[in-house]
Every structure is written in structure tokens, then in C-alpha cells.
Design a protein around this motif. Structure first.
Motif, PDB file in Angstrom:
ATOM      1  N   PHE A  56       0.846  -1.194   0.000  1.00  0.00           N
ATOM      2  CA  PHE A  56       0.000   0.000   0.000  1.00  0.00           C
ATOM      3  C   PHE A  56       0.882   1.246   0.000  1.00  0.00           C
ATOM      4  CE2 PHE A  56      -2.586  -3.330   1.990  1.00  0.00           C
ATOM      5  CZ  PHE A  56      -3.742  -3.254   1.226  1.00  0.00           C
ATOM      6  N   GLN A  57       0.717   2.079  -1.003  1.00  0.00           N
ATOM      7  CA  GLN A  57       1.543   3.273  -1.160  1.00  0.00           C
ATOM      8  C   GLN A  57       0.668   4.473  -1.505  1.00  0.00           C
ATOM      9  OE1 GLN A  57       4.629   2.650  -4.083  1.00  0.00           O
ATOM     10  NE2 GLN A  57       5.169   0.615  -3.303  1.00  0.00           N
ATOM     11  N   VAL A  58       1.272   5.660  -1.404  1.00  0.00           N
ATOM     12  CA  VAL A  58       0.636   6.877  -1.903  1.00  0.00           C
ATOM     13  C   VAL A  58       1.536   7.458  -2.982  1.00  0.00           C
ATOM     14  CG1 VAL A  58      -0.161   9.210  -1.362  1.00  0.00           C
ATOM     15  CG2 VAL A  58      -0.529   7.353   0.283  1.00  0.00           C
ATOM     16  N   LYS A  59       0.987   7.555  -4.198  1.00  0.00           N
ATOM     17  CA  LYS A  59       1.729   8.113  -5.332  1.00  0.00           C
ATOM     18  C   LYS A  59       0.828   9.072  -6.095  1.00  0.00           C
ATOM     19  CE  LYS A  59       4.693   4.069  -6.264  1.00  0.00           C
ATOM     20  NZ  LYS A  59       5.058   3.054  -7.302  1.00  0.00           N
ATOM     21  N   ASN A  60       1.341  10.238  -6.399  1.00  0.00           N
ATOM     22  CA  ASN A  60       0.594  11.230  -7.182  1.00  0.00           C
ATOM     23  C   ASN A  60      -0.779  11.499  -6.578  1.00  0.00           C
ATOM     24  OD1 ASN A  60       2.719  11.379  -9.126  1.00  0.00           O
ATOM     25  ND2 ASN A  60       1.920   9.523 -10.110  1.00  0.00           N
ATOM     26  N   ARG A  61      -0.824  11.541  -5.236  1.00  0.00           N
ATOM     27  CA  ARG A  61      -2.053  11.853  -4.476  1.00  0.00           C
ATOM     28  C   ARG A  61      -3.102  10.753  -4.583  1.00  0.00           C
ATOM     29  NH1 ARG A  61      -2.227  16.664  -2.268  1.00  0.00           N
ATOM     30  NH2 ARG A  61      -4.517  16.578  -2.066  1.00  0.00           N
ATOM     31  N   ASN A  62      -2.688   9.553  -4.961  1.00  0.00           N
ATOM     32  CA  ASN A  62      -3.585   8.401  -5.014  1.00  0.00           C
ATOM     33  C   ASN A  62      -3.096   7.302  -4.072  1.00  0.00           C
ATOM     34  OD1 ASN A  62      -5.043   9.635  -7.099  1.00  0.00           O
ATOM     35  ND2 ASN A  62      -3.850   8.606  -8.690  1.00  0.00           N
ATOM     36  N   ILE A  63      -4.033   6.542  -3.490  1.00  0.00           N
ATOM     37  CA  ILE A  63      -3.659   5.289  -2.832  1.00  0.00           C
ATOM     38  C   ILE A  63      -3.396   4.279  -3.933  1.00  0.00           C
ATOM     39  CG2 ILE A  63      -4.454   3.375  -1.388  1.00  0.00           C
ATOM     40  CD1 ILE A  63      -6.208   5.354   0.128  1.00  0.00           C
ATOM     41  N   VAL A  64      -2.238   3.638  -3.888  1.00  0.00           N
ATOM     42  CA  VAL A  64      -1.870   2.660  -4.910  1.00  0.00           C
ATOM     43  C   VAL A  64      -1.637   1.312  -4.238  1.00  0.00           C
ATOM     44  CG1 VAL A  64      -0.235   2.048  -6.718  1.00  0.00           C
ATOM     45  CG2 VAL A  64      -0.812   4.452  -6.334  1.00  0.00           C
ATOM     46  N   VAL A  65      -2.335   0.292  -4.714  1.00  0.00           N
ATOM     47  CA  VAL A  65      -2.063  -1.088  -4.295  1.00  0.00           C
ATOM     48  C   VAL A  65      -1.095  -1.644  -5.326  1.00  0.00           C
ATOM     49  CG1 VAL A  65      -3.050  -3.319  -3.728  1.00  0.00           C
ATOM     50  CG2 VAL A  65      -4.378  -1.236  -3.317  1.00  0.00           C
ATOM     51  N   ASN A  66       0.138  -1.950  -4.867  1.00  0.00           N
ATOM     52  CA  ASN A  66       1.270  -2.149  -5.763  1.00  0.00           C
ATOM     53  C   ASN A  66       1.959  -3.484  -5.488  1.00  0.00           C
ATOM     54  OD1 ASN A  66       3.742  -1.062  -7.366  1.00  0.00           O
ATOM     55  ND2 ASN A  66       4.584  -1.575  -5.352  1.00  0.00           N
ATOM     56  N   TYR A  67       2.377  -4.171  -6.564  1.00  0.00           N
ATOM     57  CA  TYR A  67       3.004  -5.496  -6.412  1.00  0.00           C
ATOM     58  C   TYR A  67       4.363  -5.569  -7.107  1.00  0.00           C
ATOM     59  CZ  TYR A  67      -1.804  -6.487  -5.115  1.00  0.00           C
ATOM     60  OH  TYR A  67      -3.046  -6.443  -4.508  1.00  0.00           O
ATOM     61  N   ASP A  68       5.009  -4.453  -7.285  1.00  0.00           N
ATOM     62  CA  ASP A  68       6.302  -4.432  -7.991  1.00  0.00           C
ATOM     63  C   ASP A  68       7.348  -5.303  -7.324  1.00  0.00           C
ATOM     64  OD1 ASP A  68       5.192  -2.717  -9.810  1.00  0.00           O
ATOM     65  OD2 ASP A  68       6.207  -0.915  -9.072  1.00  0.00           O
TER      66      ASP A  68
END
Length: 283
Positions: A56-68
Motif C-alpha cells: 500500500f503506497q501513496v503516489k501522485n495523491r492516489n492510494i496505490v495497491v502495488n506489487y512491484d
């Protein structure tokens, strides 16, 4: 006489304006656009607030669910809980699916996430528990081949609901709204009336409705049996956003608290709202 008419008109206009302002919906922004303050993280096989692989991250003012950082999803389902307990409210989010599914994510989890409502508190979830006992408003993205797929469906991990005249034991019940393509923003909104009516909306169009949420059913594992008193009604709980292996962005998460706005003597759902100037009413 003309002056008197003018005064009366102005007073009437002011009154109408004040009434309009008093009935304005006062949405609370649960996501501040900067960080995950007031949110708890629970990922399967990891302790509370261990944000494994920065899922769970915050990028560009969005909550991003990320699997990188994932090389194998390993059924490590995650949930981002807003701190608090809610009963009568509207919850809305604007979301879109992006990118590629995490390695070894299940086929059913392709472009799949959810808003979990009436859920158990984050701190009561077992270390290896897969989903919170809750009502899931299933958020889906469309298939690339345009194969039909519905959105804002109902799923019931550890719960049951009254649907079309009976308690429906199916784990998932489809809506009548088609899912949007990859990268397209969608607004999902849910009206929650305690242990009575729940309605799903997609971009302003009603998707489905059901009633009488209660504990029961299956499709949840690793929980403490005391947290699942089957047969008891379910009138309140946590709100969380899901991580099920496909990247997703949330640019808005907002809540309209209806506590204090509801008429407990109403004989039907259409009469639930009380539109007045009570301090406890935010509608």
C-alpha cells in the motif's frame, strides 16, 4: 409597495439558500492525498501494520495497491482499514485498475478488489486470516476481450444477507452493471443502513440492493471463532479496501455519516432520512 415586495423576495431567497446549505451533503475525506494516516494495514501471514513489500503506497495523491516487489503473490491478501466503526453511512471511492496482475495471482482475482463494510476490526484478524469477516462490495475491471463482466457485486466472507425474498447462501451475487476497461476511473458508492438495507451504486446508477446482513456462511479462514457468531445480525463494523493481486489506484475515498439522520420509526427505507438542522446529522 415595490420596496416591500423586494424585501420579501430577498428574505425568501435567503431562506431558500439557508435551507439548501443545511441539507448539503457533508462528505468526510478519509484519504488526505498525502499519506495513510488513520489507516491500518493487515496482510495475510504478516502482523498488523507490516506493510509487506510496500503493498500500500501513496503516489501522485492516489492510494496505490502495488506489487512491484512481489515474485509470487502466495495468497497474501491484504486490507487497508480506516480506523473507526460505522453503522449508518454512505461510502464512496473513485478507482481504476492499472498494470499487470501480480505473479501467481489467482485467475478469479484478475482486476479484482473490493470495499469491505461492516467488517471486523483490523486488530482482531488472525495472523493467517485471508479476509475480514465482512460484507464485500466487489470492485471489478472488465476483460480485454470485452467478455461480459459485472461490477459492484456482492460477496460474503463469513456473512449472509437477505436477497430477493430469502437468505441467499451464495458467496457472490452479481449486479446488473458492466465492469469498465483497464485504466478507466469508476465511482463506486454504497449506502449502508445498519442491519437493514444496503445498496450499491456505480457512476450514479444503482447496481443492486439487499438487506439483513448477518454472520454466517464460509469462504473465510484463519479467524477466531468468537468473531463469527453465526445467526447474529450485523449492524456495524470497519471499512477497508482490498489487495487481491491486481494493481489498483484510489484517488478518492469519502464517507457521509448518516448517524443522527435516520428515523428509527420509519416503516420503509424511503422514509429513513431525516433532513433537518440537528447538530448530529451531517446530511
Amino acid at each position: 409597495m415595490r420596496k416591500l415586495i423586494t424585501i420579501i423576495f430577498c428574505l425568501s431567497l435567503s431562506s431558500c439558500f439557508a435551507q439548501s446549505e443545511s441539507q448539503k451533503e457533508d462528505w468526510q475525506q478519509l484519504f488526505n492525498g498525502k499519506d495513510l494516516s488513520n489507516w491500518d494495514i493487515k496482510i495475510r501471514n504478516h502482523p498488523l501494520n507490516d506493510n509487506y513489500n510496500e503493498t500500500f503506497q501513496v503516489k501522485n495523491r492516489n492510494i496505490v495497491v502495488n506489487y512491484d516487489a512481489y515474485d509470487d503473490f502466495k495468497k497474501q491478501y491484504g486490507h487497508l482499514f480506516y480506523k473507526g466503526d460505522f453503522s449508518y453511512y454512505k461510502i464512496a471511492t473513485e478507482y481504476r485498475f492499472i498494470g499487470e496482475q501480480a505473479p501467481k495471482g489467482e485467475g478469479w482475482a484478475f482486476r479484482n478488489s473490493g470495499i469491505m463494510i461492516h467488517g471486523q476490526p483490523a486488530e482482531t484478524m488472525g495472523l493467517n486470516q485471508d479476509f475480514p469477516i465482512s460484507i464485500e462490495v466487489q470492485l471489478l475491471g472488465g476483460y480485454d476481450d470485452a467478455k461480459p463482466r459485472t461490477n459492484c457485486n456482492l460477496c460474503t466472507p463469513g456473512t449472509t444477507v437477505w436477497y430477493e425474498g430469502k437468505f441467499d447462501e451464495r458467496h457472490c451475487i452479481s449486479s446488473n452493471i458492466q465492469a469498465a476497461p483497464l485504466n478507466q476511473w469508476v465511482r463506486a458508492e454504497v449506502e449502508v443502513f445498519g442491519d437493514s438495507l444496503i445498496r450499491h451504486w456505480v457512476d450514479g446508477e444503482i447496481a443492486m440492493e439487499y438487506a439483513k446482513p448477518a454472520y454466517g456462511g464460509g469462504v473465510v479462514s484463519g479467524f477466531n471463532p468468537e468473531d463469527k457468531p453465526d445467526g447474529n445480525s450485523l449492524s456495524h463494523g470497519s471499512i477497508s479496501l482490498q489487495s487481491e493481486s491486481h494493481p489498483i489506484e484510489f484517488r478518492k475515498v469519502e464517507l457521509l455519516n448518516l448517524k443522527g439522520c435516520m428515523n428509527p420509526k420509519a416503516k420503509n427505507y424511503k422514509d429513513y432520512y431525516i433532513k433537518n438542522d440537528e447538530a448530529s446529522c451531517t446530511f
